[in-house]
Design a protein around this motif. Structure first.
Motif, mmCIF file in Angstrom:
data_model
loop_
_atom_site.group_PDB
_atom_site.id
_atom_site.type_symbol
_atom_site.label_atom_id
_atom_site.label_comp_id
_atom_site.label_asym_id
_atom_site.label_seq_id
_atom_site.Cartn_x
_atom_site.Cartn_y
_atom_site.Cartn_z
ATOM 1 N N LEU A 245 -101.098 -71.635 -8.951
ATOM 2 C CA LEU A 245 -101.048 -72.874 -8.302
ATOM 3 C C LEU A 245 -99.705 -73.468 -8.298
ATOM 4 O O LEU A 245 -98.958 -73.960 -7.400
ATOM 5 N N ALA A 246 -99.060 -73.399 -9.515
ATOM 6 C CA ALA A 246 -97.669 -73.782 -9.589
ATOM 7 C C ALA A 246 -96.681 -72.949 -9.012
ATOM 8 O O ALA A 246 -95.744 -73.529 -8.295
ATOM 9 N N GLY A 247 -96.902 -71.627 -8.793
ATOM 10 C CA GLY A 247 -95.940 -70.836 -8.008
ATOM 11 C C GLY A 247 -96.143 -71.271 -6.670
ATOM 12 O O GLY A 247 -95.168 -71.307 -6.011
ATOM 13 N N ILE A 248 -97.196 -71.566 -5.963
ATOM 14 C CA ILE A 248 -97.307 -71.774 -4.497
ATOM 15 C C ILE A 248 -96.628 -73.283 -4.362
ATOM 16 O O ILE A 248 -96.133 -73.370 -3.404
ATOM 17 N N GLN B 111 -111.385 -61.224 -29.794
ATOM 18 C CA GLN B 111 -111.314 -62.818 -29.470
ATOM 19 C C GLN B 111 -110.768 -63.042 -28.288
ATOM 20 O O GLN B 111 -111.386 -63.796 -27.486
ATOM 21 N N ARG B 112 -109.716 -62.352 -27.822
ATOM 22 C CA ARG B 112 -109.107 -62.601 -26.354
ATOM 23 C C ARG B 112 -110.138 -62.369 -25.468
ATOM 24 O O ARG B 112 -109.969 -63.024 -24.528
ATOM 25 N N LEU B 113 -110.639 -61.331 -25.527
ATOM 26 C CA LEU B 113 -111.709 -60.786 -24.599
ATOM 27 C C LEU B 113 -112.943 -61.858 -24.357
ATOM 28 O O LEU B 113 -113.228 -62.242 -23.191
ATOM 29 N N ARG B 114 -113.214 -62.394 -25.350
ATOM 30 C CA ARG B 114 -114.133 -63.557 -25.356
ATOM 31 C C ARG B 114 -113.821 -64.808 -24.863
ATOM 32 O O ARG B 114 -114.461 -65.792 -24.309
ATOM 33 N N GLU B 115 -112.486 -64.975 -24.918
ATOM 34 C CA GLU B 115 -111.756 -66.284 -24.539
ATOM 35 C C GLU B 115 -110.995 -65.914 -22.873
ATOM 36 O O GLU B 115 -110.304 -66.639 -22.634
ATOM 37 N N ALA B 116 -111.625 -64.689 -22.310
ATOM 38 C CA ALA B 116 -110.977 -64.599 -21.178
ATOM 39 C C ALA B 116 -111.128 -65.466 -20.168
ATOM 40 O O ALA B 116 -110.281 -65.710 -19.118
ATOM 41 N N ARG B 117 -112.234 -66.582 -19.910
ATOM 42 C CA ARG B 117 -112.269 -67.323 -19.417
ATOM 43 C C ARG B 117 -110.949 -68.460 -19.234
ATOM 44 O O ARG B 117 -110.536 -68.895 -18.420
ATOM 45 N N ILE B 118 -110.703 -68.872 -20.624
ATOM 46 C CA ILE B 118 -109.448 -69.668 -20.588
ATOM 47 C C ILE B 118 -107.966 -69.051 -20.314
ATOM 48 O O ILE B 118 -107.496 -69.756 -19.606
ATOM 49 N N GLN B 119 -108.141 -67.643 -20.542
ATOM 50 C CA GLN B 119 -106.886 -67.021 -20.168
ATOM 51 C C GLN B 119 -107.053 -66.844 -18.458
ATOM 52 O O GLN B 119 -105.967 -67.111 -17.868
ATOM 53 N N ALA B 120 -108.256 -66.890 -17.747
ATOM 54 C CA ALA B 120 -108.215 -66.942 -16.361
ATOM 55 C C ALA B 120 -107.866 -68.499 -15.847
ATOM 56 O O ALA B 120 -107.161 -68.454 -14.887
ATOM 57 N N VAL B 121 -108.055 -69.278 -16.600
ATOM 58 C CA VAL B 121 -107.707 -70.834 -16.014
ATOM 59 C C VAL B 121 -106.090 -70.796 -16.128
ATOM 60 O O VAL B 121 -105.628 -71.426 -15.245
ATOM 61 N N ASP B 122 -105.576 -70.135 -17.393
ATOM 62 C CA ASP B 122 -104.148 -70.329 -17.421
ATOM 63 C C ASP B 122 -103.437 -69.724 -16.253
ATOM 64 O O ASP B 122 -102.396 -70.087 -15.793
ATOM 65 N N TYR B 123 -103.944 -68.334 -15.872
ATOM 66 C CA TYR B 123 -103.265 -67.511 -15.046
ATOM 67 C C TYR B 123 -103.351 -68.465 -13.477
ATOM 68 O O TYR B 123 -102.543 -68.241 -12.641
ATOM 69 N N LEU B 124 -104.716 -68.969 -13.284
ATOM 70 C CA LEU B 124 -104.688 -69.667 -12.142
ATOM 71 C C LEU B 124 -103.731 -70.865 -12.008
ATOM 72 O O LEU B 124 -103.474 -71.103 -10.960
ATOM 73 N N LEU C 183 -94.575 -65.568 -10.407
ATOM 74 C CA LEU C 183 -93.668 -64.914 -9.505
ATOM 75 C C LEU C 183 -94.131 -64.559 -8.331
ATOM 76 O O LEU C 183 -93.453 -64.386 -7.072
ATOM 77 N N SER C 184 -95.642 -63.786 -8.151
ATOM 78 C CA SER C 184 -96.046 -63.362 -7.164
ATOM 79 C C SER C 184 -96.551 -64.309 -6.213
ATOM 80 O O SER C 184 -96.592 -64.126 -4.848
ATOM 81 N N MET C 185 -96.490 -65.641 -6.482
ATOM 82 C CA MET C 185 -96.413 -66.939 -5.655
ATOM 83 C C MET C 185 -95.306 -67.396 -5.117
ATOM 84 O O MET C 185 -95.083 -67.751 -3.970
ATOM 85 N N PHE C 186 -94.647 -67.749 -6.322
ATOM 86 C CA PHE C 186 -93.147 -68.322 -6.007
ATOM 87 C C PHE C 186 -92.403 -67.574 -5.246
ATOM 88 O O PHE C 186 -91.582 -68.327 -4.222
ATOM 89 N N TYR C 187 -92.198 -66.218 -5.217
ATOM 90 C CA TYR C 187 -91.419 -65.336 -4.564
ATOM 91 C C TYR C 187 -91.770 -65.458 -3.079
ATOM 92 O O TYR C 187 -90.881 -65.495 -2.375
ATOM 93 N N PHE C 188 -92.894 -65.165 -2.894
ATOM 94 C CA PHE C 188 -93.261 -64.983 -1.399
ATOM 95 C C PHE C 188 -93.334 -66.210 -0.675
ATOM 96 O O PHE C 188 -93.541 -66.290 0.287
ATOM 97 N N PHE C 189 -93.742 -67.297 -1.453
ATOM 98 C CA PHE C 189 -93.598 -68.422 -0.846
ATOM 99 C C PHE C 189 -92.166 -69.220 -0.606
ATOM 100 O O PHE C 189 -92.064 -70.099 0.093
ATOM 101 N N ASN C 190 -91.000 -68.626 -1.320
ATOM 102 C CA ASN C 190 -89.849 -69.078 -1.373
ATOM 103 C C ASN C 190 -88.797 -68.059 -0.857
ATOM 104 O O ASN C 190 -87.798 -68.526 -0.079
ATOM 105 N N ASN C 191 -88.974 -67.059 -1.012
ATOM 106 C CA ASN C 191 -88.113 -65.691 -0.517
ATOM 107 C C ASN C 191 -86.660 -66.184 -0.714
ATOM 108 O O ASN C 191 -85.897 -66.089 0.142
#
Length: 1109
Positions: free
Chosen positions: A889-892, A872-885, A969-977
């Motif tokens: 953006l929040a980290g940036i 089910q999660r593999l078939r809902e990967a689009r929703i997960q991808a949006v969550d990660y995106l 953290l991949s965004m927040f840390y590198f934009f905030n340091n």
């Protein structure tokens, strides 16, 4: 301006006591420095400097106990902090310069313990006066050396005095302040001299303490903030005057973009390096970082952009190709299944051809035998005499037959010919395959079919399943009068295991709402027989679904009277739930699974655990075959948003979920609603096929067609109010109503006519003297059932008046005076409480299992649930991808806007991080349980493990618990340091996400989706505000139990550990002000993990307690 907090200023006491170490060690070595001549000798000065440093560098151990006791919240390793602040071993030139400047009088100018204690106490008192509203002063209170009558130049900021070159000073003395008023001069470089004291203290590493220069424009001694005393023309600017937190004493901090290897050197950062505030060395920038000259922080945004682009590409691939993995796997399985089906069909066709060939051979052999018999019979009279005389064999015997080709005509004994053997084989075993070897392609049909225990590969399992199904079809064609169980038994190599029969007998069954005196069912008597398909019919509001709920024991909030017997015994229906299938009215099917996956999961979890996998596959294939779902078996069922199979096919899948468990009792609530006549007939034929196996089938219907109506064995016809109008065979219903004068008109469907009469739409014929409201009474009288007195009274009233009270309500309740609003409200509250009580009892009171079926264990079901959720999660990967995106953006955004401030250790950025991560992860975690409530209620009611379901959901969500912090953290840390390491921040975020996910489970399970989302947004904001309250003791104590405070504290502690040296007072003051401790980093993580565990336990309690049945 110093800190205005008494707790913060207390820090100075212990720090400055520690600094006494620096000055107390050289008393015994001061003799060389007392001579002016000695200061001109570089060797002597160097020896004095080394001796002085050796003494105070090892002296910190004497004070470590007191420091850890008083400052343990901000200092965990005294030696490490001492080295970071006062280890001048790399460069002690400023000590040598001070000894030269004071002409060997440096030790006589150092502050003693008594002076430092006075200095710290005065700061505390000044802070208290400032809090009380009094104006704080810029100098200390009068003391022995600086008072109204004696104010030396050394009392001014940046100046110090000596006790005398020949006078020794006990720097450890914390009681008596020495007389220090000789040879006043500016403070040495690298030291600071407080305002109101005549002694000096060394500046810590990371500071820059040069001699001040007068700014003639402002009249201020730069780079410090004090001014020259008025009227003293000979007084010049001295050295530094204070060491405090960065907000109060930023002047001595080494500036951003510069680094200070000693307290008297300040060097600009070179290109390719960066220097933060208070740096003692320049730090090399990363390869792709942008670092110009005098850069205060490296710009690693390039790494953030690279990560963002790379992760976005991965998410884009997942978004567009998420279903490809499963679709490819399904295609391979479909090819394997089609090959197995083709092989099975070819095998059956070959077997049928061989049987036909055997029959032909047998016919030819019989004809040849009869022809030979006739030939020999004509010569019987001639041969008879010859046989008697010569002793030849009798005609018709084997010896009388002519020799066959290839045989020996002169053979002796009773050796039989090939034809005779063949004929005997055909007569003894007409269906056997011995002695035959037919081949189709490369397949040798002489080889026996392997048993279910010998099957391992998927291809073998499907061959076995399809082979059995083809056998069953062939047997069914040859034995049309045989029951389906008999067909399966004949087609199977082993003896079929029969299903345990369930006969349901109910007598005088009455269902009454608690506290409302309203009958939902009334005096229903009858039985449901195994092997029969029974229909429950009636107009809307007749209680058809309620009747099924009462039979299964799921009617909550109601009082049930009468008796329900299972196989003649008074046992609860819940004891047989493992072999009872209940098909709800709504199509509760997982839309993101295929038809086969839905059926296969139900079979794996609910069939007997000791049933082999090939046998389970065979059961599923039979159901797919009987329901006509072969064409859509690999199609997604679909949801409201995503189109899948048709409504009729979805309805059949809904029924198939219960058929695959091979139930003994199958109850269906309106399975044909929304289906056309062909789909309804297909479904009913499948149900009749189940009934042929001895299954007790009972279903609710709404006005079926005449063809469907005739396919039922029994019918239960209910009137409004839950009263029985007819219960018996379908073939006798028209005869019964004809006896009451109700005849079905020509070209009218009987069930439609009867329901229209019960609705009052169609009146009985004029020849009938029966009112439709009297039909339940007539049925009771017809069968001799006891009739309640009020029903007789209501029948009399109905006969004399057209008006009537509400159906099902007792006359007393209908005719009684209306209650007040408060009374009605109280009744409703009582009813709700009773209903909740019944639901909780239904969920927790376990009945003894009498089904004799051992379903898979919790661990096995957990594996099945994890596998299903993974698909089910593999078939809902689009929703997960949006969550990660969104997390990226929040980290940036937060990493760019909320820069880490050295003054607050990045508290604002971390505060926003706690709110954002809590909110985003909590809302996403709501989908775990909010969208599957109906599916869980159905599965748990059928006996599936709630614990396995919950643990599987949580296990699959652990993937997000690990991945989502990395994305943010991949965004927040590198934009905030920030100064803290990326691993420290990652561990805190993992614990935070784990904690909020558990809280989201509670919200998703207990509340409706809309309310749960509102709570998910509100909680992080409110709890963060409470956790950062100052002043209100109640809110501060309440904040100690908020996960937001633990997360923020862990972030700040991880960052504060990186601040040392000149930052020591700032770090301790900030931690003291917030009530944090360096040693609380691990406890904070543990509190969040413990909250996540406890919230999950409570969520599971809510799951099994407050579920709707």
């Amino acid at each position: 301006m110093e800190m205005h907090d008494d707790n913060n200023i207390k820090i100075h006491i212990k720090f400055f006591i520690l600094l006494i170490v620096f000055s107390s060690a050289t008393v015994s070595h001061a003799a060389p420095s007392t001579s002016t001549t000695a200061t001109d000798n570089p060797t002597a000065v160097q020896l004095v400097t080394q001796a002085l440093f050796r003494r105070f560098s090892n002296f910190s151990a004497l004070f470590s106990g007191d420091i850890l006791k008083e400052l343990g919240y901000c200092i965990s390793n005294v030696d490490a902090e001492w080295d970071a602040a006062f280890n001048f071993s790399k460069n002690a030139d400023f000590l040598t310069a001070c000894i030269k400047t004071t002409k060997g009088d440096a030790m006589q100018r150092m502050c003693t313990a008594a002076e430092i204690k006075f200095y710290s106490t005065s700061l505390i008192q000044s802070a208290l006066e400032s809090k009380g509203g009094a104006k704080s002063s810029n100098y200390l209170k009068p003391n022995k050396n600086c008072n109204l009558t004696s104010w030396r130049s050394g009392c001014e900021p940046g100046w110090s005095c000596s006790v005398g070159k020949d006078k020794q000073v006990d720097l450890k003395n914390d009681k008596d302040m020495p007389q220090r008023n000789l040879d006043c001069q500016p403070c040495c470089e690298g030291f600071f001299c407080p305002h109101g004291l005549t002694c000096m203290i060394p500046c810590p590493l990371g500071s820059y303490c040069p001699l001040a220069k007068l700014n003639k424009t402002t009249g201020v001694c730069d780079p410090y903030r004090y001014q020259l005393p008025p009227g003293q023309t000979n007084h010049t600017c001295g050295g530094a005057d204070v060491w405090a937190d960065i907000l109060s004493g930023k002047d001595i901090f080494c500036s951003a973009g510069f680094y200070c290897p000693t307290t008297t050197q300040k060097i600009p950062c070179s290109r390719g390096h960066y220097c933060r505030t208070g740096s003692t060395a320049q730090t090399k920038c990363y390869q792709l970082a942008t670092c110009e000259r005098q850069t205060s922080n490296q710009n690693i945004t390039a790494y953030g952009i690279m990560f963002f682009v790379g992760i976005s590409l991965v998410l884009l691939i997942i978004y567009n190709c998420s279903g490809q993995v499963l679709s490819d796997r399904e295609k391979r399985q479909a090819k394997s299944r089609e090959a197995a089906a083709r092989s099975a069909r070819e095998t059956v066709q070959a077997r049928e051809r061989w049987k036909s060939a055997k029959a032909t051979a047998k016919s030819h052999a019989s004809e040849l035998q009869s022809q030979l018999s006739r030939t020999f019979s004509r010569k019987k009279s001639v041969r008879q005499d010859q046989q008697k005389s010569s002793g030849q064999p009798k005609p018709g015997s084997d010896a009388a037959l002519p020799p066959m080709p290839g045989g020996s005509s002169g053979s002796k004994g009773n050796k039989q010919s090939n034809l005779t053997k063949m004929m005997k084989d055909l007569e003894e075993n007409p269906d056997g395959h011995e002695g035959f070897n037919m081949e189709i392609g490369d397949k040798n049909l002489k080889k026996q079919m392997p048993t279910a225990k010998q099957l391992h590969t998927r291809s073998q399992i499907f061959k076995y399943a399809y082979g059995q199904i083809e056998k069953e079809k062939a047997m069914h064609e040859q034995n049309k009068n045989l029951t389906f169980s008999g067909v399966i038994s004949m087609a199977s190599e082993n003896e079929i295991i029969s299903r345990p029969p369930i006969e349901v007998f109910f007598k005088d069954l009455t269902l009454t709402l608690k506290g409302k005196r309203k009958h939902l069912l009334r005096c229903i008597t009858g039985k449901l027989v195994p092997g029969h398909v029974s229909a429950v019919m009636g107009p809307s509001g007749a209680g058809k679904t309620t009747f099924l709920s009462a039979l299964t024991g799921k009617a909550t909030g109601c009082l049930i009277t009468g008796s329900i017997l299972i196989n003649g015994k008074n046992e609860p229906m819940q004891s047989y739930k493992r072999i009872i299938g209940y098909v709800p009215q709504d199509d509760i099917v997982h839309g993101n699974l295929t038809v086969e996956e839905n059926l296969w999961f139900s079979a794996r979890c609910r069939l007997s655990a000791d049933l082999l996998k090939p046998e389970k596959v065979l059961v599923v294939e039979r159901v797919i075959e009987s329901l006509g779902l072969q064409a859509v078996r690999d199609s997604l069922v679909g949801t409201v948003e995503k189109r899948g199979i048709s409504g009729g096919q979805r309805k059949r899948v809904n029924v198939g979920l219960e058929m695959v468990i091979e139930p003994s009792l199958l109850i269906l609530d309106e399975p044909t609603s929304g289906l056309d006549s062909s789909s309804s007939q297909l479904l009913l034929r499948a149900l009749r096929r189940e009934a042929l196996e001895g299954v007790n089938v009972c279903m609710v219907l709404h006005q079926p067609s005449y063809t469907l109506f005739k396919m039922f064995d029994d019918i239960i016809l209910l009137a409004k109010g839950g009263l029985t109008v007819y219960h018996g065979p379908v073939k006798n219903i028209e005869e019964y109503f004809a006896g009451l004068g109700i005849n079905v008109p020509e070209r009218v469907n009987p069930p439609d006519h009867f329901i229209d009469i019960l609705e009052g739409i169609v009146k009985p014929s004029a020849s009938s003297d029966v009112n439709y409201k009297e039909l339940p009474l007539r049925w009771m009288l017809h069968n001799g059932y006891p009739v309640p007195p009020e029903m007789l009274d209501s029948a009399a009233i109905a006969a004399s008046s057209t008006g009537d009270s509400a159906h099902g309500a007792s006359p007393a309740a209908a005719a009684g005076p209306g209650q007040s609003f408060a009374g009605d409200l109280w009744e409703d509250v009582k009813f709700s409480v009773e209903q909740k009580k019944d639901i909780i009892q239904l969920n927790f009171l376990k009945s003894k299992d009498l089904s004799n079926r051992q379903t898979p264990s919790v661990l096995q079901q957990y594996r099945y649930f994890v596998g299903r959720l993974g698909k089910q999660r593999l078939r809902e990967a689009r929703i997960q991808a949006v969550d990660y995106l969104i997390l990226l953006l929040a980290g940036i955004c937060l990493g760019t806007v909320a820069k880490v401030s050295d003054e607050t250790f990045g508290s604002m950025g971390y505060l926003y991080t706690v709110i954002a991560v809590s909110l985003l992860c909590k809302i996403a975690a709501l989908r775990t349980f909010s969208l599957d409530k109906l599916h869980y209620w159905r599965e748990s009611a059928s006996g599936m493990s709630s614990l396995a379901y919950f643990l599987a959901k949580d296990t699959v969500d652990h993937f997000n618990t690990i991945v989502k912090p990395a994305f943010y953290l991949s965004m927040f840390y590198f934009f905030n340091n920030p100064r803290s390491s990326i691993f420290d921040n990652y561990f805190v975020l993992i614990c935070l996400v784990y904690c909020v996910t558990g809280i989201a489970y509670i919200l998703a399970i207990y509340f409706e989706p809309g309310q749960a989302q509102l709570w998910s947004v509100l909680l992080p904001v409110v709890l963060t505000l409470i956790a950062n309250q100052d002043g209100d003791k109640f809110l501060m104590n309440l904040g100690n139990f908020c996960y937001t405070k633990w997360a923020l504290e862990a972030f700040l502690i991880a960052n504060a550990k990186r601040y040392s040296g000149v930052w020591l007072i700032t770090r301790c003051g900030s931690l003291k002000q917030r009530g944090y401790q360096l040693t609380d980093w691990y406890p904070c993580l543990a509190y969040m993990v413990a909250t996540g565990i406890l919230s999950r336990a409570f969520a599971y309690f809510c799951l099994v307690t407050f579920q709707k049945k």
